[in-house]
Design an enzyme around this catalytic site. Structure first.
Site, PDB file in Angstrom:
ATOM      1  N   LYS A  41       0.297   3.430  -2.892  1.00  0.00           N
ATOM      2  CA  LYS A  41      -0.881   4.302  -2.996  1.00  0.00           C
ATOM      3  C   LYS A  41      -0.482   5.781  -2.981  1.00  0.00           C
ATOM      4  O   LYS A  41      -1.202   6.625  -3.514  1.00  0.00           O
ATOM      5  CB  LYS A  41      -1.878   3.969  -1.881  1.00  0.00           C
ATOM      6  CG  LYS A  41      -2.499   2.581  -2.072  1.00  0.00           C
ATOM      7  CD  LYS A  41      -3.318   2.090  -0.881  1.00  0.00           C
ATOM      8  CE  LYS A  41      -3.831   0.667  -1.145  1.00  0.00           C
ATOM      9  NZ  LYS A  41      -4.443   0.017   0.022  1.00  0.00           N
ATOM     10  N   TYR A  91      -4.301  -2.159 -10.002  1.00  0.00           N
ATOM     11  CA  TYR A  91      -4.132  -2.055  -8.545  1.00  0.00           C
ATOM     12  C   TYR A  91      -3.181  -3.141  -8.010  1.00  0.00           C
ATOM     13  O   TYR A  91      -2.250  -2.847  -7.248  1.00  0.00           O
ATOM     14  CB  TYR A  91      -5.510  -2.141  -7.870  1.00  0.00           C
ATOM     15  CG  TYR A  91      -5.422  -2.212  -6.373  1.00  0.00           C
ATOM     16  CD1 TYR A  91      -5.068  -1.093  -5.628  1.00  0.00           C
ATOM     17  CD2 TYR A  91      -5.648  -3.412  -5.690  1.00  0.00           C
ATOM     18  CE1 TYR A  91      -4.950  -1.163  -4.247  1.00  0.00           C
ATOM     19  CE2 TYR A  91      -5.536  -3.487  -4.327  1.00  0.00           C
ATOM     20  CZ  TYR A  91      -5.186  -2.364  -3.600  1.00  0.00           C
ATOM     21  OH  TYR A  91      -5.058  -2.439  -2.237  1.00  0.00           O
ATOM     22  N   SER A 143       0.795  -1.242   0.000  1.00  0.00           N
ATOM     23  CA  SER A 143       0.000   0.000   0.000  1.00  0.00           C
ATOM     24  C   SER A 143       0.820   1.281   0.000  1.00  0.00           C
ATOM     25  O   SER A 143       0.251   2.360  -0.181  1.00  0.00           O
ATOM     26  CB  SER A 143      -0.934   0.019   1.191  1.00  0.00           C
ATOM     27  OG  SER A 143      -2.019  -0.813   0.931  1.00  0.00           O
ATOM     28  N   VAL A 162       1.205  -3.732   3.826  1.00  0.00           N
ATOM     29  CA  VAL A 162       1.172  -5.015   4.527  1.00  0.00           C
ATOM     30  C   VAL A 162       2.414  -5.875   4.264  1.00  0.00           C
ATOM     31  O   VAL A 162       2.574  -6.919   4.882  1.00  0.00           O
ATOM     32  CB  VAL A 162      -0.107  -5.845   4.241  1.00  0.00           C
ATOM     33  CG1 VAL A 162      -1.334  -5.188   4.822  1.00  0.00           C
ATOM     34  CG2 VAL A 162      -0.268  -6.146   2.769  1.00  0.00           C
ATOM     35  N   TYR A 180      -4.337   3.445   8.033  1.00  0.00           N
ATOM     36  CA  TYR A 180      -5.666   2.851   8.230  1.00  0.00           C
ATOM     37  C   TYR A 180      -6.251   3.294   9.572  1.00  0.00           C
ATOM     38  O   TYR A 180      -6.136   4.455   9.947  1.00  0.00           O
ATOM     39  CB  TYR A 180      -5.599   1.306   8.152  1.00  0.00           C
ATOM     40  CG  TYR A 180      -4.774   0.809   7.009  1.00  0.00           C
ATOM     41  CD1 TYR A 180      -5.142   1.115   5.704  1.00  0.00           C
ATOM     42  CD2 TYR A 180      -3.619   0.072   7.203  1.00  0.00           C
ATOM     43  CE1 TYR A 180      -4.390   0.663   4.636  1.00  0.00           C
ATOM     44  CE2 TYR A 180      -2.867  -0.385   6.138  1.00  0.00           C
ATOM     45  CZ  TYR A 180      -3.266  -0.079   4.864  1.00  0.00           C
ATOM     46  OH  TYR A 180      -2.523  -0.510   3.813  1.00  0.00           O
TER      47      TYR A 180
HETATM   48  N1  GLU Z   1      -2.396  -5.321  -1.900  1.00  0.00           N
HETATM   49  C1  GLU Z   1      -2.899  -5.252  -0.554  1.00  0.00           C
HETATM   50  C2  GLU Z   1      -4.381  -5.495  -0.571  1.00  0.00           C
HETATM   51  O1  GLU Z   1      -5.021  -4.985  -1.418  1.00  0.00           O
HETATM   52  C3  GLU Z   1      -2.552  -3.936   0.016  1.00  0.00           C
HETATM   53  C4  GLU Z   1      -2.905  -3.801   1.436  1.00  0.00           C
HETATM   54  C5  GLU Z   1      -1.890  -3.022   2.240  1.00  0.00           C
HETATM   55  O2  GLU Z   1      -0.709  -2.976   1.958  1.00  0.00           O
HETATM   56  O3  GLU Z   1      -2.340  -2.459   3.218  1.00  0.00           O
HETATM   57  O4  GLU Z   1      -4.929  -6.181   0.234  1.00  0.00           O
END
Ligand code: GLU
Length: 310
Positions: free
Chosen positions: A67, A191, A64, A261, A243
């Site tokens: 992002k 994505y 993430s 993650v 988050y």
């Molecule tokens: N590719 C992961 C997902 O979509 C990203 C989540 C993350 O890094 O928080 O679940």
């Protein structure tokens, strides 16, 4: 204050011995086998001096953290209209939560939760085939880090496509509200590939420098985004980058940051440094356990929290 080199070395030594290392993300199979023993850290100062320690040159899945780069690219493509399709408020919910989408009619709370990032991927797809959009993201990140060795780990992207039932559900739900403009499989293809970017701490810290330097990439002297936009991206990182653990991260570290993650965190000390840490074990909120602790120790010893008086 001790020299930054000594501080970074001390922190890496402390993290190597830390007993409580969290748990790896096991819902993406290739991430489940990464040893918990890893810890890496890279700090690039405003003048370009780079301090590294531990596994700073080992690649990991940035997940993430991508992002941030996707948001930057999408803002460049569509401008502030982006905010009509994605909000910029903290969600207080898990990274992959679907609950708010119903009452908020398919407009995700922010671009750093999965739902919001999927809408951003959809924006990056406008006018492109998925492969081209993925190529644009990769080229952008390579240019930011000034390093063409950065790659997308196809095995991770494939594994995510195979196990991404929640993301598939999120994308379909958003599409039902008309806030995805491309077929779900295409948007998710973009994505999953951006999440599968493989980078080292050293590369990631370099890629984040434009956010430390008012939107200018110090390596080239070129503007990536305006100073105002850099400030605003940092603001969204501070409020939404971890988050439902964003408040806790602001409390403990006090820097704009984005976690993934895979166990990485990119943190920005505006005007001072771009910092990347990686340790694959996560806390209960899905943020790197030791990465957060390392950043907490770094700001304690440098006074770099944005809430510290200069
Ligand atoms: N590719 C992961 C997902 O979509 C990203 C989540 C993350 O890094 O928080 O679940």
């Amino acid at each position: 204050m001790d020299s930054l080199a000594a501080i970074v070395a001390d922190i890496a030594a402390e993290m190597a011995a830390a007993p409580d290392r969290g748990a790896v993300a096991d819902y993406i199979p290739p991430l489940a086998t990464v040893p918990l023993s890893h810890f890496g850290m890279a700090v690039v100062e405003a003048d370009g001096t780079c301090h590294v320690a531990g596994d700073a040159d080992q690649t990991f899945s940035i997940q993430s953290i991508s992002k941030v780069f996707a948001l930057t690219l999408a803002l460049g493509a569509v401008g502030d209209q982006l905010w009509r399709r994605v909000g910029r408020e903290p969600s207080g919910s898990a990274f992959n939560s679907i609950v708010q989408l119903e009452t908020e009619r398919g407009v995700p709370r922010n671009p750093f939760i999965n739902a919001g990032a999927i809408v951003v991927s959809d924006m990056l797809l406008a006018g492109y085939a998925p492969r081209e959009a993925i190529g644009e993201i990769l080229r952008f990140v390579r240019a930011l880090a000034n390093d063409d060795a950065i790659f997308i780990d196809e095995a991770v992207a494939l594994a995510e496509a195979g196990s991404g039932f929640r993301n598939i559900a999120l994308a379909n739900y958003i599409r039902a509200f008309g806030n995805l403009h491309h077929p779900v499989e295409r948007t998710l293809g973009v994505y999953f590939h951006q999440c599968a970017l493989a980078m080292t701490c050293r590369q990631l810290a370099h890629a984040g420098r434009y956010l430390m330097a008012g939107g200018i990439n110090p390596a080239t002297g070129r503007s990536v985004v305006s100073a105002q936009r850099a400030r605003r991206i940092n603001a969204v990182m501070m409020t939404c980058g971890h988050y439902d653990g964003s408040g806790e991260f602001a409390y403990r570290v006090g820097l704009p940051g984005k976690s993934g993650v895979g166990g990485g965190i990119l943190a920005i000390a505006p005007g001072k440094a771009s910092i990347a840490v990686w340790s694959p074990g996560l806390n209960a909120r899905g943020n790197s356990q030791l990465g957060t602790l390392a950043l907490e120790r770094l700001v304690q010893r440098t006074g770099w929290s944005v809430f510290d008086p200069d």
